[in-house]
Write a protein that holds these residues in place. Structure first.
Motif, PDB file in Angstrom:
ATOM      1  N   LYS A 142       0.840  -1.195   0.000  1.00 50.86           N
ATOM      2  CA  LYS A 142       0.000   0.000   0.000  1.00 50.86           C
ATOM      3  C   LYS A 142       0.878   1.249   0.000  1.00 50.86           C
ATOM      4  O   LYS A 142       1.811   1.364   0.792  1.00 50.86           O
ATOM      5  CB  LYS A 142      -0.897   0.006   1.236  1.00 50.86           C
ATOM      6  N   GLY A 143       0.589   2.193  -0.888  1.00 50.22           N
ATOM      7  CA  GLY A 143       1.359   3.425  -0.942  1.00 50.22           C
ATOM      8  C   GLY A 143       2.613   3.303  -1.787  1.00 50.22           C
ATOM      9  O   GLY A 143       3.147   4.293  -2.245  1.00 50.22           O
ATOM     10  N   LEU A 144       3.099   2.078  -1.983  1.00 42.60           N
ATOM     11  CA  LEU A 144       4.298   1.892  -2.805  1.00 42.60           C
ATOM     12  C   LEU A 144       3.926   1.762  -4.268  1.00 42.60           C
ATOM     13  O   LEU A 144       4.504   2.404  -5.132  1.00 42.60           O
ATOM     14  CB  LEU A 144       5.060   0.648  -2.352  1.00 42.60           C
ATOM     15  N   VAL A 145       2.957   0.890  -4.553  1.00 45.22           N
ATOM     16  CA  VAL A 145       2.511   0.691  -5.931  1.00 45.22           C
ATOM     17  C   VAL A 145       1.240   1.522  -6.123  1.00 45.22           C
ATOM     18  O   VAL A 145       0.311   1.425  -5.330  1.00 45.22           O
ATOM     19  CB  VAL A 145       2.230  -0.808  -6.189  1.00 45.22           C
ATOM     20  N   PRO A 146       1.184   2.349  -7.185  1.00 43.60           N
ATOM     21  CA  PRO A 146      -0.033   3.142  -7.408  1.00 43.60           C
ATOM     22  C   PRO A 146      -1.269   2.260  -7.586  1.00 43.60           C
ATOM     23  O   PRO A 146      -1.175   1.112  -8.034  1.00 43.60           O
ATOM     24  CB  PRO A 146       0.271   3.914  -8.690  1.00 43.60           C
ATOM     25  N   GLU A 147      -2.423   2.819  -7.233  1.00 44.81           N
ATOM     26  CA  GLU A 147      -3.685   2.072  -7.239  1.00 44.81           C
ATOM     27  C   GLU A 147      -3.950   1.343  -8.561  1.00 44.81           C
ATOM     28  O   GLU A 147      -4.255   0.156  -8.578  1.00 44.81           O
ATOM     29  CB  GLU A 147      -4.825   3.064  -6.947  1.00 44.81           C
ATOM     30  N   LYS A 148      -3.780   2.060  -9.668  1.00 48.85           N
ATOM     31  CA  LYS A 148      -4.095   1.448 -10.958  1.00 48.85           C
ATOM     32  C   LYS A 148      -3.195   0.235 -11.230  1.00 48.85           C
ATOM     33  O   LYS A 148      -3.645  -0.790 -11.726  1.00 48.85           O
ATOM     34  CB  LYS A 148      -3.912   2.474 -12.074  1.00 48.85           C
ATOM     35  N   GLU A 149      -1.914   0.364 -10.877  1.00 47.21           N
ATOM     36  CA  GLU A 149      -0.971  -0.729 -11.118  1.00 47.21           C
ATOM     37  C   GLU A 149      -1.311  -1.940 -10.243  1.00 47.21           C
ATOM     38  O   GLU A 149      -1.081  -3.073 -10.645  1.00 47.21           O
ATOM     39  CB  GLU A 149       0.465  -0.248 -10.879  1.00 47.21           C
ATOM     40  N   VAL A 150      -1.857  -1.694  -9.044  1.00 41.63           N
ATOM     41  CA  VAL A 150      -2.282  -2.807  -8.189  1.00 41.63           C
ATOM     42  C   VAL A 150      -3.404  -3.585  -8.882  1.00 41.63           C
ATOM     43  O   VAL A 150      -3.395  -4.822  -8.907  1.00 41.63           O
ATOM     44  CB  VAL A 150      -2.744  -2.294  -6.814  1.00 41.63           C
ATOM     45  N   TRP A 151      -4.335  -2.856  -9.472  1.00 43.60           N
ATOM     46  CA  TRP A 151      -5.438  -3.536 -10.164  1.00 43.60           C
ATOM     47  C   TRP A 151      -4.935  -4.311 -11.380  1.00 43.60           C
ATOM     48  O   TRP A 151      -5.408  -5.408 -11.663  1.00 43.60           O
ATOM     49  CB  TRP A 151      -6.510  -2.521 -10.569  1.00 43.60           C
ATOM     50  N   GLN A 152      -3.957  -3.735 -12.092  1.00 43.51           N
ATOM     51  CA  GLN A 152      -3.399  -4.452 -13.247  1.00 43.51           C
ATOM     52  C   GLN A 152      -2.688  -5.726 -12.787  1.00 43.51           C
ATOM     53  O   GLN A 152      -2.831  -6.790 -13.409  1.00 43.51           O
ATOM     54  CB  GLN A 152      -2.424  -3.545 -14.006  1.00 43.51           C
ATOM     55  N   LEU A 153      -1.933  -5.615 -11.690  1.00 40.92           N
ATOM     56  CA  LEU A 153      -1.256  -6.791 -11.143  1.00 40.92           C
ATOM     57  C   LEU A 153      -2.268  -7.867 -10.743  1.00 40.92           C
ATOM     58  O   LEU A 153      -2.093  -9.054 -11.051  1.00 40.92           O
ATOM     59  CB  LEU A 153      -0.445  -6.399  -9.911  1.00 40.92           C
ATOM     60  N   ALA A 154      -3.345  -7.418 -10.074  1.00 44.60           N
ATOM     61  CA  ALA A 154      -4.364  -8.375  -9.622  1.00 44.60           C
ATOM     62  C   ALA A 154      -5.020  -9.055 -10.833  1.00 44.60           C
ATOM     63  O   ALA A 154      -5.288 -10.268 -10.805  1.00 44.60           O
ATOM     64  CB  ALA A 154      -5.405  -7.658  -8.779  1.00 44.60           C
TER      65      ALA A 154
END
Lengths: 196, 336
Positions: A142-154
């Motif tokens: 959290k806070g390290l990877v931007p929100e959008k990139e977290v969704w792409q990773l997921a």
């Protein structure tokens, strides 16, 4: 759209046998009009926008044991565009997820390509796992990877498990890969009678 | 009539003015010089031949047929002899011209190739979508320099560039200094060149490599040996320690908000190796692979929304609030 063209041509040929030429011409014209519609390309969202609003505070899973009233998992646009899943695949390597999960086969961290999910297989649950971390090793990003990139990773993690459509999942790597490509991953069997 | 001639002159002047600052025609290095010489030779030879052919064609088309010649299909023995002589001499001329052009092409290639092996500096350049990773090799590993999108070279010395690609095919081209050479994944290429005059030369990816191919530029700074050595010493140093309070806050934001997941700032915990090394980013002349100038304003524009400036770039829009953004810009701008 792909089924249109052959059907129209078949009809045209069939009709052309006994009907007048005008009819056939009309059908051919229709086919020509319909064909360009199949040229449309998937749209890539290159902005940093995240329609799914990040929740304030700690995100908690909506899953809970016991009753059968767990909400049906929502689908995200990130697991429906090949571009976002491919970006997730790049980030999976960049951020060294493979350091623990390997190429989805698991090792230090759990496997991502089977149907056993400790903390839920829906995209919101995977996003929560990446952002909040999980006990016994999964760190919080959290806070390290931007929100959008977290969704792409997921979305990519979902494709490793075979949860996304075959035309969206990445195809083979350029280099050697121990496992079949993501778009050849078997669809997981339903768990407790429910689809993934 | 006079007005028409005036307009024509103006038009000609405009067209000729377009030719003046064209890097390919103003070579600043031996390799580019050979290529420019070849370009001039081929252009003039082909132009003269083209004019001659068009003139001969026009003459043949506009000539009135002489009645004494009789049927064109029925040739006299004396005409046969003349034709043999004409065709024979033109074949000989063609062979001679082609031989001269081939030889000059070979000699230009040899001039370029002969520099190989005399280099005093070796640089390893890896192309990525859409930036250039630069590594100055040294026999001592602790003297290796990592930077991006900007090469410094000593004037008058041969420099070898080792070329690799990290994702797709790219091509390196600095029109003032050397011709194109491809960067191919899995295939190692090399080129050696000499910059003869000090200056700043613009380079560009010359092989379509995706969305932001046009924004994949870089600069070569050619400077005298002492200035080059000084630059090299500066690049070896660790990142500047932030002095101002805002810069210190910026470093904390940089380290705690994930910039270091991709970028390296030597001397800090940021150690990502998938994006440009930022240890001395503010000492470079451009930002985002030649897309923007290195000013505080452009730096703020770039960090606040990279996708608005270079859509598709791998640098994401960071979820930073205004205060964090200002601090990060102040810190990155201080990394001289």
């Amino acid at each position: 759209m792909q089924f249109w063209l052959p059907t129209v041509f078949l009809v045209a040929i069939y009709r052309g046998q006994k009907s007048d030429a005008a009819m056939m011409r009309a059908i051919m014209l229709l086919a020509l009009l319909v064909a360009p519609a199949s040229c449309q390309r998937e749209e890539r969202d290159l902005t940093g926008s995240v329609p799914e609003k990040p929740a304030a505070g700690i995100e908690q899973s909506v899953l809970h044991p016991g009753d059968g009233n767990n909400p049906a998992p929502a689908r995200s646009k990130y697991e429906e565009t090949a571009f976002d899943v491919a970006e997730g695949k790049r980030l999976f390597q960049w951020f060294n997820c493979s350091g623990c999960h390997f190429n989805g086969g698991g090792g230090i961290g759990p496997a991502l390509m089977d149907d056993k999910w400790f903390y839920g297989s829906s995209i919101e649950n995977i996003v929560a796992t990446i952002k909040e971390g999980r006990p016994n090793g999964m760190p919080s990003f959290k806070g390290l990877v931007p929100e959008k990139e977290v969704w792409q990773l997921a979305a990519y993690v979902r494709s490793v498990g075979g949860f996304v459509a075959k035309d969206v999942a990445p195809s083979r790597n350029d280099d050697l890969n121990a496992a079949p490509a993501e778009n050849r991953a078997p669809t997981p069997s339903p768990f407790n009678g429910k689809g993934p | 009539m006079t007005r028409l001639r005036g307009k024509a002159l103006l038009l000609a002047a405009v067209f000729l003015a377009g030719c003046a600052p064209y890097a390919v025609l103003e070579p600043q290095g031996q390799s580019a010089g050979s290529i420019a010489g070849l370009l001039h030779l081929f252009m003039w030879v082909c132009m003269v031949i083209w004019v001659a052919v068009v003139a001969a064609l026009a003459y043949a088309a506009l000539k009135r047929p002489t009645p004494a010649a009789g049927s064109p299909l029925q040739s006299a023995a004396e005409f046969d002899g003349k034709a043999n002589w004409i065709v024979g001499s033109f074949v000989a001329l063609t062979v001679a011209i082609l031989a001269v052009l081939t030889l000059s092409s070979y000699l230009a290639g040899k001039t370029i190739a002969d520099i190989t092996g005399t280099e005093t500096v070796t640089i390893h350049v890896t192309g990525y979508q859409w930036w250039w990773d630069v590594e100055y090799e040294d026999t001592r590993p602790d003297r290796t320099i990592y930077t991006a999108n900007e090469l410094h070279v000593p004037v008058g010395e041969a420099v070898k560039i080792k070329l690799d690609a990290g994702d797709v095919i790219h091509s390196i081209w600095v029109p003032s200094l050397f011709g194109k050479r491809d960067l191919i994944p899995g295939q190692h290429n090399e080129l050696t060149f000499i910059a003869e005059k000090p200056g700043v030369y613009r380079g560009q990816c010359a092989e379509f490599c995706g969305f932001q191919h046009a924004h994949m530029g870089f600069t070569i700074v050619a400077e005298p040996r002492p200035a080059f050595d000084e630059w090299r010493r500066e690049q070896l140093a660790q990142a500047a320690i932030p002095a101002a309070l805002e810069q210190q806050q910026g470093r904390d934001v940089f380290l705690s908000r994930g910039c270091g997941l991709c970028h390296t700032v030597r001397g800090t915990d940021a150690g990502g190796r998938v994006a440009p090394d930022l240890t001395h980013v503010a000492s470079r002349q451009t930002l985002a692979a030649g897309t923007l100038r290195m000013t505080m304003t452009d730096l703020a524009r770039w960090i606040s929304d990279p996708q608005a400036i270079k859509p598709g770039t791998k640098m994401p829009k960071a979820d930073l609030d205004e205060r964090e953004l200002d601090a990060v810009v102040a810190y990155v701008g201080s990394l001289k």
